[in-house]
Design an enzyme around this catalytic site. Structure first.
Site, PDB file in Angstrom:
ATOM      1  N   ARG A  39       0.819  -1.216   0.000  1.00 53.22           N
ATOM      2  CA  ARG A  39       0.000   0.000   0.000  1.00 53.22           C
ATOM      3  C   ARG A  39       0.855   1.269   0.000  1.00 53.22           C
ATOM      4  O   ARG A  39       0.485   2.262  -0.626  1.00 53.22           O
ATOM      5  CB  ARG A  39      -0.950  -0.015   1.180  1.00 53.22           C
ATOM      6  N   LYS A 209     -17.079 -15.954   4.074  1.00 57.44           N
ATOM      7  CA  LYS A 209     -18.521 -15.758   4.237  1.00 57.44           C
ATOM      8  C   LYS A 209     -19.245 -15.284   2.977  1.00 57.44           C
ATOM      9  O   LYS A 209     -18.698 -14.569   2.151  1.00 57.44           O
ATOM     10  CB  LYS A 209     -18.761 -14.729   5.339  1.00 57.44           C
ATOM     11  N   GLY A 362      -7.248  -8.539   0.601  1.00 58.60           N
ATOM     12  CA  GLY A 362      -5.935  -8.703   1.229  1.00 58.60           C
ATOM     13  C   GLY A 362      -5.466 -10.142   1.210  1.00 58.60           C
ATOM     14  O   GLY A 362      -4.293 -10.421   0.924  1.00 58.60           O
ATOM     15  N   GLY A 385     -12.576  -4.605   0.390  1.00 57.21           N
ATOM     16  CA  GLY A 385     -13.952  -4.188   0.662  1.00 57.21           C
ATOM     17  C   GLY A 385     -14.430  -3.144  -0.335  1.00 57.21           C
ATOM     18  O   GLY A 385     -15.552  -3.221  -0.848  1.00 57.21           O
TER      19      GLY A 385
HETATM   20  P1  ADP Z   1     -10.071 -11.560   1.036  1.00 50.30           P
HETATM   21  O1  ADP Z   1      -9.229 -10.974   2.157  1.00 50.30           O
HETATM   22  O2  ADP Z   1      -9.216 -11.989  -0.132  1.00 50.30           O
HETATM   23  O3  ADP Z   1     -11.200 -10.636   0.657  1.00 50.30           O
HETATM   24  P2  ADP Z   1     -11.766 -13.038   2.840  1.00 50.30           P
HETATM   25  O4  ADP Z   1     -11.280 -12.162   3.945  1.00 50.30           O
HETATM   26  O5  ADP Z   1     -13.160 -12.871   2.378  1.00 50.30           O
HETATM   27  O6  ADP Z   1     -10.759 -12.899   1.590  1.00 50.30           O
HETATM   28  O7  ADP Z   1     -11.617 -14.564   3.269  1.00 50.30           O
HETATM   29  C1  ADP Z   1     -10.409 -15.083   3.712  1.00 50.30           C
HETATM   30  C2  ADP Z   1     -10.607 -16.136   4.755  1.00 50.30           C
HETATM   31  O8  ADP Z   1     -11.465 -17.173   4.332  1.00 50.30           O
HETATM   32  C3  ADP Z   1      -9.281 -16.789   5.083  1.00 50.30           C
HETATM   33  O9  ADP Z   1      -8.926 -16.481   6.406  1.00 50.30           O
HETATM   34  C4  ADP Z   1      -9.558 -18.294   4.911  1.00 50.30           C
HETATM   35  O10 ADP Z   1      -8.961 -19.085   5.923  1.00 50.30           O
HETATM   36  C5  ADP Z   1     -11.062 -18.350   4.984  1.00 50.30           C
HETATM   37  N1  ADP Z   1     -11.560 -19.575   4.339  1.00 50.30           N
HETATM   38  C6  ADP Z   1     -11.511 -19.904   3.049  1.00 50.30           C
HETATM   39  N2  ADP Z   1     -12.007 -21.145   2.854  1.00 50.30           N
HETATM   40  C7  ADP Z   1     -12.385 -21.619   4.046  1.00 50.30           C
HETATM   41  C8  ADP Z   1     -12.969 -22.854   4.516  1.00 50.30           C
HETATM   42  N3  ADP Z   1     -13.271 -23.850   3.668  1.00 50.30           N
HETATM   43  N4  ADP Z   1     -13.214 -22.969   5.836  1.00 50.30           N
HETATM   44  C9  ADP Z   1     -12.912 -21.973   6.691  1.00 50.30           C
HETATM   45  N5  ADP Z   1     -12.373 -20.797   6.323  1.00 50.30           N
HETATM   46  C10 ADP Z   1     -12.111 -20.619   5.020  1.00 50.30           C
HETATM   47 MG    MG Z   2      -9.680 -10.762   4.264  1.00 50.53          MG
END
Ligand code: ADP
Ligand code: MG
Length: 405
Positions: A39, A209, A362, A385
């Site tokens: 960043r 989620k 991230g 986000g």
């Molecule tokens: P980003 O930061 O790329 O936007 P998110 O924050 O939405 O991604 O999601 C990341 C999290 O999702 C990670 O901490 C990962 O461990 C979790 N995750 C992915 N698949 C699973 C799973 N099958 N069970 C539990 N957690 C999961």
């Molecule tokens: Mg994240």
């Protein structure tokens, strides 16, 4: 309406001017060390342009989520890093607003940069109080001399004092609030995904989620040819198909919603066909690959399986436009990393084949680094986000508050 940009200001107009920049210096810190400087690097073009133009630059940013002053989240260290990266004088002052901060601004010479303390140390930041907005605007000369530049794309989805409040205040005083080069670049890339993306357009969503990404799913569905869903997010969709998911992470209260999305989307949503399961998600656990309809009641899904990696990789390879957010599994744990690493490689391959590839989030950006392909995608967004909200069709408050061109 197009927003005013820093590029609209002739460089000869910058000499000696006090410019307040809201940057995104929200870097991850572990044990007092900056673990990823992406960043900071991404905001350098804006700061260099101001420095080279002879401006007196005042940088504000949040870092982390402190609920008040927290020495561990001081921006002093980041100011040091900025000094090393930009060359020339970068000063730091331990206040955000007030007489001390203003005196530090007045002490600046042309082409010097001053970093002020973490905006989140002030309770007025997240509450977006008019008092803090005014105090921030008071840092720089009164309009038309003072200028506010917002370069913090990663914070553009938040209506905080340092993003929208100060921009509104500067405009109210007759000054201007313009987009920095990074904010500009991020918006252009994401707009190109919304307006006439080259087909086939493949979206990939993963992560923990469904909630928080529902609007993005709904907004992307009519635009994409395929939406590949992995991670724990896929579990909620698989439950909507009536499958047994054992102890896997899922959102029971979103199953109905996913059911509806699947019904509307038809075959445009592609779910994993197999998964990697274990009795618990930790290194050293006995891991099995099972078809998605053979998960046992005491199993936990930690990643997509090899057939899904293949399926997703194949669908990606003919994409001309690709957007990826969210890991395919618990990639923090090496045993459940392969699906996410394979996805990172597939996105890199699609780039080689000529696709416009955009990655937001991230964790997804961290996965690109792990797979050593961060430089092999067209654009890595600094705002997870913010990019999701933008693609979800939301007007970003930090952008809405800028002056019209
Ligand atoms: P980003 O930061 O790329 O936007 P998110 O924050 O939405 O991604 O999601 C990341 C999290 O999702 C990670 O901490 C990962 O461990 C979790 N995750 C992915 N698949 C699973 C799973 N099958 N069970 C539990 N957690 C999961
Ligand atoms: Mg994240």
């Amino acid at each position: 309406m197009t927003k005013a940009s820093l590029r609209d200001i002739p460089s000869t107009d910058l000499i000696g001017r006090q410019v307040l920049v809201r940057a995104d210096l929200n870097v991850p810190i572990k044990d007092g060390r900056i673990t990823d400087d992406t960043r900071v690097r991404e905001t350098l073009p804006t700061l260099r342009l101001l420095k080279d133009g002879g401006a007196r630059t005042v940088v504000i940013s949040h870092m982390g989520r402190p609920e008040g002053p927290d020495p561990g989240l001081s921006l002093q260290r980041v100011a040091g890093l900025l000094g090393d990266s930009i060359g020339g004088t970068v000063r730091f002052h331990p206040d955000l607003v007030g007489p001390g901060a203003r005196a530090a601004v007045l002490a600046l010479d042309n082409s010097e940069v001053l970093v002020l303390e973490n905006t989140r140390f002030d309770a007025g930041e997240t509450r977006n109080t008019p008092e803090l907005a005014r105090a921030l605007a008071d840092l720089v000369d009164h309009p038309p001399d003072g200028v506010f530049v917002n370069d913090a794309f990663g914070a553009a989805h938040r209506a905080h004092a340092s993003t929208t409040g100060v921009a509104d205040e500067m405009r109210r005083r007759g000054g201007s609030a313009v987009a920095g080069l990074l904010l500009d670049k991020e918006l252009k890339v994401l707009e190109s995904l919304l307006c006439k993306p080259k087909q086939p357009f493949v979206g990939i969503l993963g992560g923990a989620k469904v909630s928080g990404k529902v609007e993005t799913i709904r907004a992307l569905l009519p635009r994409v040819d395929r939406l590949l869903v992995g991670g724990a997010m896929a579990n909620t969709f698989l439950r909507a198909l009536g499958l047994e998911l054992g102890q896997s992470l899922l959102e029971e209260d979103k199953v109905e919603l996913c059911h509806g999305i699947l019904r509307d989307a038809g075959d445009r949503i592609v779910l994993p066909v197999d998964c990697l399961v274990a009795k618990s998600i930790e290194d050293g656990a006995a891991v099995r690959v099972v078809p998605r309809d053979s998960v046992q009641p005491d199993d936990c899904i930690g990643d997509i399986g090899p057939a899904s990696r293949e399926l997703f990789g194949g669908l990606l390879s003919d994409g001309r436009t690709v957007f990826w957010n969210g890991p395919m599994g618990v990639f923090e744990v090496p045993a459940f990393r392969e699906g996410t690493i394979a996805m990172a490689r597939s996105v890199a391959t699609a780039t080689d084949l000529g696709a416009l590839t955009v990655v937001g989030g991230g964790d997804s950006a961290a996965a690109l680094n792990m797979a050593h392909v961060a430089d092999k995608v067209a654009h890595v967004s600094t705002g997870g986000g913010a990019s999701l909200e933008f693609l979800g069709g939301e007007q970003l408050p930090g952008v809405a508050a800028l002056s019209d061109r």
